[in-house]
Write an enzyme that holds these catalytic residues in place. Structure first.
Site, PDB file in Angstrom:
ATOM      1  N   LYS A 120      33.622  32.918  30.669  1.00 22.14           N
ATOM      2  CA  LYS A 120      32.762  31.758  30.889  1.00 22.14           C
ATOM      3  C   LYS A 120      32.520  30.976  29.591  1.00 22.14           C
ATOM      4  CE  LYS A 120      32.209  32.684  35.228  1.00 22.14           C
ATOM      5  NZ  LYS A 120      30.974  33.148  35.845  1.00 22.14           N
ATOM      6  N   GLY A 447      35.724  41.285  48.661  1.00 16.63           N
ATOM      7  CA  GLY A 447      35.084  40.624  49.798  1.00 16.63           C
ATOM      8  C   GLY A 447      35.977  39.653  50.518  1.00 16.63           C
ATOM      9  N   HIS A 709      43.303  36.291  39.474  1.00 15.62           N
ATOM     10  CA  HIS A 709      43.420  34.911  39.014  1.00 15.62           C
ATOM     11  C   HIS A 709      44.809  34.604  38.471  1.00 15.62           C
ATOM     12  CE1 HIS A 709      39.011  35.311  39.172  1.00 15.62           C
ATOM     13  NE2 HIS A 709      39.054  34.038  39.461  1.00 15.62           N
ATOM     14  N   CYS A 741      38.358  40.674  41.626  1.00 15.77           N
ATOM     15  CA  CYS A 741      37.527  39.650  42.252  1.00 15.77           C
ATOM     16  C   CYS A 741      38.029  39.435  43.676  1.00 15.77           C
ATOM     17  CB  CYS A 741      37.601  38.356  41.424  1.00 15.77           C
ATOM     18  SG  CYS A 741      36.195  37.238  41.670  1.00 15.77           S
TER      19      CYS A 741
END
Length: 772
Positions: A120, A447, A709, A741
């Site tokens: 980030k 998820g 990613h 992720c």
């Protein structure tokens, strides 16, 4: 209030502008290029047209000096690595063969070569590509991008200012390259880097640059004496150059503190400083440092990170004070407008009474131009605008949309016991193992599963009325059935329903919570071609109806294996929204937590035995100054525990975090009291597993073994090697196996292959453990 005109005409400017275009043309062109459907020339033509449009919009809004160099195909820090020749050894052949393909290989990786690590950008939701440096790194200047874009803007008749990441911030953002001995500090390469910046500056001057902006946002963080000395040395050396443009050193996202006097003393022609609410102390600090006599001050008084309209009266007061501290005061946004959506005009679904409270990038440029006019010509010249602004601010302050006394009373009634589980972790873990009977190294995913074109079409058809609710729900049920069947065939132990009904992990919930405003076109870049639509947290939050129970219970009806209920946690709901600026963040987080607590209770009552509350933004929202962190972490961890504290001991609570520096928040991760945490680890080579072990983290953890990613599919042995590394730090009975992720951005072919390899790796390592 009447303000006299400034002695010198104030100019309007910005640090940067959204890159994507009105309809995300850049995203579509780049993804088309990756697929082979868009040529290199077509991609470059699209990019040039977007730059031209952006500069034209800025000029028409009244911006006197437009930024160049802020446009990027993927990330401006990656662009800086290319500019200074810091290309990792493993990518050099690809870069030599084709500069554009090599650039994207550094960003995304290839099947054979891993990408750069991603994390980030300070405390925003923008992700940058982390430079990899070592003692043997050599820098070489490549100013082609910066020079070409400057020339484009000048040829179109604009006054332009190139914007570069400053050398100190660049080195402070970097990490030691893989294999570099421990203890190496990238900042030690400063003397090697500065001549390259000098060469780039000379090239830009030759191309027509009067000013160049060097961004140093790292200076709003705690900095050591050695780092501050490096800042002084950097701008002493660059300032002493004879063949250079004028230098504007910019910082933003907070208070400069001890770095401000260093910059004030630097031999540069100007500073750009953030003077918004979170950095208001910069005003007093600048006065204490003696101001900037004889130099230029670019005053960031329009918030570049949030979407509420500017308070003209407050900003003009700040600007009037600054007139006594510098020879020339110009008006700007606090930071790049990259962090806000492009334009409010397309938002036809938001009540016009509410829309008048909001300013996206195009509206903010208008605010900046208005303030510059007021500063240059006096407030009488903008009297009508000030009157309208005051009416808009009053409309928001008096609106019943903002306050709900029932929500306020419930939040006030929260006690410490509401945020505590009924049994300690050790007893809960025993109950959960008895309930689930999972194998050693249980496998799961985070998820989401791939969001196919068919799913996007179904949502669009529902919004447009081309299909009804029943037809849409049939499509979602079919997708859930396919996801559950695939996971069972693959051998995954704890399943998910795949989230086919969700457009975004925050937006989906915002659309169902009172107090939120959901946009239709408010896209903001998160990384590369990934854009999100942060909703607007406008008022007090409550949950009228269950949000996820319908789909989770349907998925559970299809299998005997546990299916996780999937929620986005309260901190992430704030971090990935545009938040209220009229009450403390902790108060808003508590309201969101109580709404989510209701959802958790309904999921458990419906038979859901595993509930994941994702908090990927917990580290991202960490204040940049150490002194401000304890208060934040108190309310952040309290809000998570308030969300999850009411469940039974044998209900397993998971959480998830990704792409951040976790070492700073290990204690906070512990304080969440989740039963299982999954974290990004593939790009960072299982670093977080060792950080957890060093802390003595006592619960279960799943450091990721698949970097979602990147389009590359890790082999089973590669994933097994990462698991073995994880086992060096985390005991097998507490280690989970999962991707980094969610999988929504991946395609089904790579998802099938990667998860198959993930399960195979888990079985291989289980066998090794059994044999030992």
């Amino acid at each position: 209030m009447t303000t006299q005109p400034a002695a010198a005409a104030a100019q309007a400017t910005v640090h940067g502008y959204p890159r994507q275009g009105r309809n995300r043309e850049l995203k579509k062109a780049i993804e088309g290029y990756w697929k082979g459907d868009v040529t290199t020339d077509a991609l470059r033509a699209t990019a040039a047209e977007l730059r031209r449009t952006n500069w034209q919009q800025l000029a028409e809004a009244g911006i006197d000096e437009v930024p160049t160099g802020d446009f990027s195909y993927y990330d401006h820090v990656l662009d800086t690595s290319v500019m200074v020749g810091a290309v990792p050894q493993r990518h050099r052949e690809a870069v030599r063969a084709d500069g554009l393909d090599g650039y994207f290989a550094m960003a995304r990786g290839t099947q054979d070569v891993a990408p750069l690590e991603m994390t980030k950008w300070f405390d925003t939701n923008y992700h940058y590509l982390v430079p990899e440096l070592g003692p043997d790194t050599t820098f070489t200047a490549d100013s082609a991008k910066q020079v070409d874009e400057l020339r484009e803007a000048l040829a179109l008749g604009h006054t332009a200012r190139p914007v570069l990441v400053g050398p100190v911030t660049y080195l402070l953002l970097a990490k030691p390259a893989p294999g570099v001995p421990a203890g190496f500090e990238p900042l030690t390469l400063l003397e090697r880097l500065l001549p390259v910046y000098a060469e780039v500056l000379a090239d830009l001057r030759a191309a027509g640059a009067e000013w160049v902006q060097l961004d140093e946002p790292a200076l709003v963080q705690d900095r050591t004496s050695a780092e501050l000395n490096a800042v002084a040395r950097t701008y002493r050396d660059l300032g002493a150059l004879t063949d250079r443009p004028k230098l504007l050193v910019a910082s933003y996202f907070g208070r400069l503190g001890e770095a401000l006097p260093v910059l004030v003393k630097a031999p540069v022609e100007g500073l750009a400083i953030d003077f918004t609410d979170t950095a208001a102390a910069n005003l007093d600090d600048l006065a204490a440092a003696g101001g900037l006599p004889g130099r230029r001050l670019v005053a960031g008084v329009v918030n570049g990170r949030n979407v509420w309209i500017n308070d003209y009266g407050k900003s003009l007061t700040t600007l009037a004070t600054l007139l006594g501290l510098a020879d020339r005061v110009d008006v700007a946004s606090s930071c790049s407008l990259l962090h806000v959506p492009l334009d409010t005009a397309p938002e036809k679904d938001i009540d016009p009474e509410i829309l008048r409270w909001l300013a996206f990038a195009r509206q903010k440029t208008g605010e900046i131009a208005t303030l510059a006019k007021g500063l240059a010509e006096g407030t009488d010249a903008i009297a009508a605008e000030i009157t309208a602004n005051q009416a808009d601010l009053a409309s928001r302050a008096d609106s019943p949309v903002i306050y709900d006394p029932v929500v306020q009373a419930r939040a006030d009634a929260v006690t410490g016991s509401d945020g505590r589980r009924s049994l300690p972790y050790g007893e809960r873990a025993a109950a959960q193992r008895a309930r689930f009977g999972l194998p050693l190294l249980p496998t799961t995913t985070i998820g989401s599963f791939p969001q196919t074109d068919e799913l996007r079409t179904a949502r669009a058809d529902l919004r447009a009325g081309r299909i009804g609710t029943a037809g849409y729900e049939e499509r979602i049920e079919a997708e859930i059935g396919e996801v559950i069947s695939f996971q069972e065939r693959t051998g995954i132990d704890v399943l998910v329903h795949g989230e086919p009904e969700r457009n975004d992990m925050v937006h989906y919930f915002a659309e169902q919570l009172t107090g939120y405003l959901a946009t239709r076109h408010g896209w903001v870049q998160s990384y590369g071609t990934r854009y999100v639509r942060p909703p607007v947290l406008a008022g007090d939050i409550s949950r009228p109806d269950p949000m996820t129970v319908r789909w989770t219970t349907y998925a559970q009806s299809l299998t005997d294996r546990p299916v996780k209920g999937m929620l986005t946690g309260p901190v992430t709901m704030l971090a990935w929204s545009f938040v209220r600026d009229d009450q403390p963040l902790g108060d808003t987080a508590r309201q969101v937590a109580l709404a989510l607590r209701d959802e958790v209770g309904d999921l458990e009552a419906a038979g859901t035995s595993v509930i994941q509350v994702d908090e990927p933004a917990l580290r991202e929202t960490l204040p940049l100054r150490t002194a401000d962190r304890p208060a934040y972490l108190d309310w952040a961890t309290e809000s998570f525990r308030l969300t999850t504290g009411g469940v039974r001991p044998d209900t397993q609570i998971h959480t998830h975090m990704c792409y951040a520096e976790f070492g700073d928040i290990i204690q906070a991760i512990d304080d969440l009291d989740a039963d299982v945490i999954s974290l990004e680890a593939a790009r960072s080579h299982m670093q977080v597993a060792h950080e957890l072990a060093a802390h003595g983290y006592p619960r279960e953890a799943g450091p990721g073994v698949y970097d979602i990613h990147s389009p590359r599919v890790p082999g089973a042995e590669e994933a097994a090697d990462l698991l073995r590394t994880g086992l060096e730090a985390i005991p097998a009975e507490r280690l989970w196996v999962n991707p980094d992720c969610g999988l929504k951005t991946r395609g089904w072919p790579e998802t099938r292959a990667a998860l198959g390899n993930l399960v195979a790796a888990a079985r291989t390592v289980r066998g090794e453990l059994s044999g030992s």
